[in-house]
Enzyme design. Structure first.
Site, PDB file in Angstrom:
ATOM      1  N   HIS A  97      11.787  23.428  39.276  1.00 14.60           N
ATOM      2  CA  HIS A  97      10.672  22.504  39.519  1.00 14.60           C
ATOM      3  C   HIS A  97      10.815  21.771  40.854  1.00 14.60           C
ATOM      4  O   HIS A  97       9.813  21.511  41.534  1.00 14.60           O
ATOM      5  CB  HIS A  97      10.556  21.505  38.368  1.00 14.60           C
ATOM      6  N   SER A 142      10.123  19.239  30.169  1.00 18.14           N
ATOM      7  CA  SER A 142      11.133  20.290  30.297  1.00 18.14           C
ATOM      8  C   SER A 142      12.395  20.018  29.490  1.00 18.14           C
ATOM      9  O   SER A 142      12.858  18.875  29.399  1.00 18.14           O
ATOM     10  CB  SER A 142      11.522  20.451  31.775  1.00 18.14           C
TER      11      SER A 142
END
Length: 504
Positions: A434, A336
Site C-alpha cells: 500500500h 488491512s
C-alpha cells in the site's frame, strides 16, 4: 570512449576464460570411473530430457536471418508442454536445470562480441551501434524463442505462468542454487510482464450473475478472509459490496487478481462488520449511505505472476470505476490485516528476555498490571507470561487483560509497521504494497479482527491505509525513492510511545 588499458585488461580476462573453457571441454570429453567430474549422478529419464530438448529447442537464428527464419512448428511447443506435464516434481527440477544450463546464452559468442565492441570504441557511432545490437541479440537465451512460441498455442500462456510458479518454488526452496535457473526466472518474468501489461488486462466486476465457474474461483482464491459458503459469497458480490478482477484474453475464465470492496458511510474499523453482516444480503443500496470505499481483500491468484505488477493497477482502476458510479465519494481506504506481527512480537520478547531487557518494553505500571493479571512475579516470569498470553487467544476473553494489553500491543504494532524495515522499506508485505501505491498509514484499529486467524496473526489489530487521491503520486515517489513512510498523527504518536518506552 573506453581507455586502451581497460580494453587490454578485458581482452586478457577473455583469453583466460577461453583457456578455462577449452580445458573444461577436454575434461568433459573423458569419463573418470564412469562419472563425469562436473556432473551429478545421472538420474533416470535424463537421456529422454536431453533428446526432447534437442528436438524442440531450435537454435537461435543468425543475426542476419533473425527476421527471416520461419517459426518452428507448433508441434514443438505442444510436445514440450506435454512432456513437462508428465514429469514429477523431482524430474521437473532436472528438466528446468538442463533447459536453463544447456539452452541459454552462448557465453563464448558473447565474449567475442564484447571484445569486438571494445575494438570499435574509436570508430564511428554507426559501427558501434551495430555491434551493440549484435551483442544485444547474442544475449538472448536460446530457450526464449521456444517460450515465446509456447505463448501462441492454446493454453500456452497459462502453461508458462504455471511453469514460472515451479521455477519460483525451486528457487525459494533452495532445491537448486543454479544461476542459470535464476536467469530462466528473469526471462520468464520479463516475458510475462509484457504479456500482462495493464493495457492488455480487462477489468471485470463480479456479480451473482457472473458465470458459476468465475464465482467458484473467486471463492477458491480468496486468501485474506476465506469464504465460508455460497451465502457468504453471494453477500460479498451483492448490495454495498463490489468485487472486481483483472482477466486476460489468453486465460479466459481465470481471474488474475481479485479485489473486494465494501461501500460504507465511513471508514470501517473492524472486519466483522464487513464479512459477517448478513443484513445487506437482499437490501437495495441507498446512495446517501455510501461515502467510503473500503478495500478489505486483495488476492493474487497466480503464483507465477509474482513480481508482475497487477494489484496496484487494479486498485487505481477500481477507484476510477467507483468515482464514475459515485461522483460524491471522497474516502478511499483499505482495512488491512497485519500478517507476521504476532510472530515478530514473540521474537522481540524472546530477544529482550535473553538480553535481560524485558523491563524496557513496558512501563513499570504496565508490568505490574501484567504481573497481577497473570499472577506472575517481576522479571523473566512476567516476560514469559506475556509471551504465553500472546501465543494464545485466551486474553481476548478477559476484559481486564484486554484493557491492560491494548496500549502495549498498539504501540508495538505501530512500530512493527512503521519502524521495522527490510532494505529500508517496510518489513510487513501488506504495508509495503500500500505504501508503494502512495497510501498513508492512517489508523490502527483495536479488536478489528477477532477471528481466531486475526488474533493469531496480529493480536486482532488491523490497519487502515488511506488513499488521498491528490497525494498518492507524491507519497509513492517519496517511499520508493527516499524510503519515507507517510503516516497519520495517531500512528506517529504510537511510534513515539514505543521509542520512549523501549529507550530507542
Amino acid at each position: 570512449m573506453i581507455s586502451h588499458p581497460v580494453i587490454w585488461a578485458f581482452r586478457s580476462s577473455v583469453r583466460c576464460w577461453r583457456h578455462r573453457a577449452v580445458l573444461k571441454v577436454a575434461l568433459e570429453a573423458s569419463d573418470v570411473g564412469g562419472w563425469r567430474w562436473y556432473s551429478t549422478p545421472v538420474r533416470r529419464g535424463v537421456s529422454g530430457m536431453e533428446e526432447i530438448l534437442a528436438r524442440v529447442v531450435a537454435p537461435l537464428p543468425s543475426y542476419e536471418t533473425r527476421d527471416k527464419s520461419p517459426p518452428p512448428p507448433e508441434s514443438n511447443s505442444l510436445e514440450f508442454m506435454h512432456f513437462y506435464g508428465s514429469l514429477d516434481k523431482e524430474d521437473k527440477l532436472d528438466f528446468l536445470t538442463k533447459l536453463s544450463q544447456d539452452f541459454g546464452v552462448d557465453h563464448k559468442s558473447v565474449s567475442e562480441l564484447a571484445v569486438k565492441l571494445l575494438d570499435t570504441q574509436l570508430r564511428e557511432l554507426a559501427t558501434i551501434l551495430q555491434v551493440e545490437d549484435r551483442l544485444r541479440y547474442c544475449l538472448t537465451p536460446r530457450y526464449k524463442q521456444l517460450l515465446s512460441h509456447i505463448s501462441r498455442v492454446e493454453g500456452g500462456v497459462k502453461f508458462l505462468v504455471d511453469l514460472r510458479a515451479d521455477v519460483l518454488e525451486i528457487i525459494s526452496s533452495k532445491a537448486s542454487e543454479s544461476p542459470p535457473v535464476r536467469d530462466l526466472n528473469g526471462t520468464l518474468k520479463s516475458l510475462l510482464s509484457e504479456w500482462f501489461s495493464v493495457g492488455l488486462l480487462r477489468l471485470e466486476r463480479i456479480t451473482w450473475q457472473s458465470p458459476c465457474q468465475i464465482l467458484q474461483k473467486i471463492s477458491q482464491y480468496e486468501a485474506v478472509h476465506p469464504v465460508r459458503n455460497w451465502t457468504d459469497l453471494k453477500r460479498r458480490v451483492g448490495p454495498y459490496r463490489r468485487c472486481y478482477a483483472f482477466t486476460h484474453a489468453a486465460m479466459p475464465g481465470e481471474p488474475l487478481v481479485v479485489l473486494h470492496v465494501a461501500l460504507t458511510e465511513d471508514i470501517s474499523d473492524n472486519i466483522q462488520s464487513i464479512v459477517r453482516e448478513f443484513a445487506t444480503l437482499e437490501s437495495e443500496e441507498d446512495v446517501n449511505k455510501i461515502n467510503s470505499a473500503i478495500f478489505y481483500s486483495i488476492s493474487s491468484t497466480q503464483a507465477g505472476l509474482q513480481g508482475v505488477e497487477l494489484g496496484n493497477y487494479l486498485i487505481k482502476r477500481v477507484v476510477r470505476e467507483l468515482q464514475s458510479e459515485y461522483p460524491h465519494m471522497a474516502q478511499f481506504s483499505s482495512l488491512s490485516p497485519i500478517p507476521g506481527f504476532s510472530s515478530w512480537l514473540q521474537g522481540l520478547l524472546s530477544q529482550y528476555r535473553k538480553e535481560g531487557r524485558g523491563s524496557d518494553l513496558l512501563s513499570e505500571h504496565e508490568w505490574k498490571e501484567v504481573e497481577e493479571a497473570t499472577d506472575s512475579t517481576s522479571g523473566t516470569p512476567a516476560v514469559d507470561s506475556l509471551r504465553k498470553l500472546i501465543g494464545t487467544s485466551e486474553w481476548m476473553r478477559s476484559e481486564r487483560l484486554s484493557s491492560v494489553l491494548e496500549p502495549v500491543l498498539m504501540r508495538l504494532c505501530a512500530w512493527y509497521l512503521y519502524g521495522e524495515k527490510r532494505r529500508g522499506y517496510a518489513l510487513n508485505p501488506v504495508a509495503n504494497f500500500h505504501l508503494q501505491n502512495g497510501a498513508t498509514m492512517w489508523r490502527l484499529n483495536w479488536h478489528a479482527d477477532t477471528s481466531p486467524r486475526g488474533v493469531a496473526n496480529s493480536c486482532g489489530i488491523m490497519v487502515n491505509y488511506r488513499y488521498f487521491l491528490n497525494e498518492t503520486s507524491k507519497n509513492g515517489a517519496l517511499y520508493l525513492q527516499n524510503k519515507v513512510i507517510t503516516a497519520s498523527e495517531q500512528v506517529l504518536g504510537l511510534v513515539s510511545q514505543f521509542q520512549k518506552n523501549s529507550k530507542l
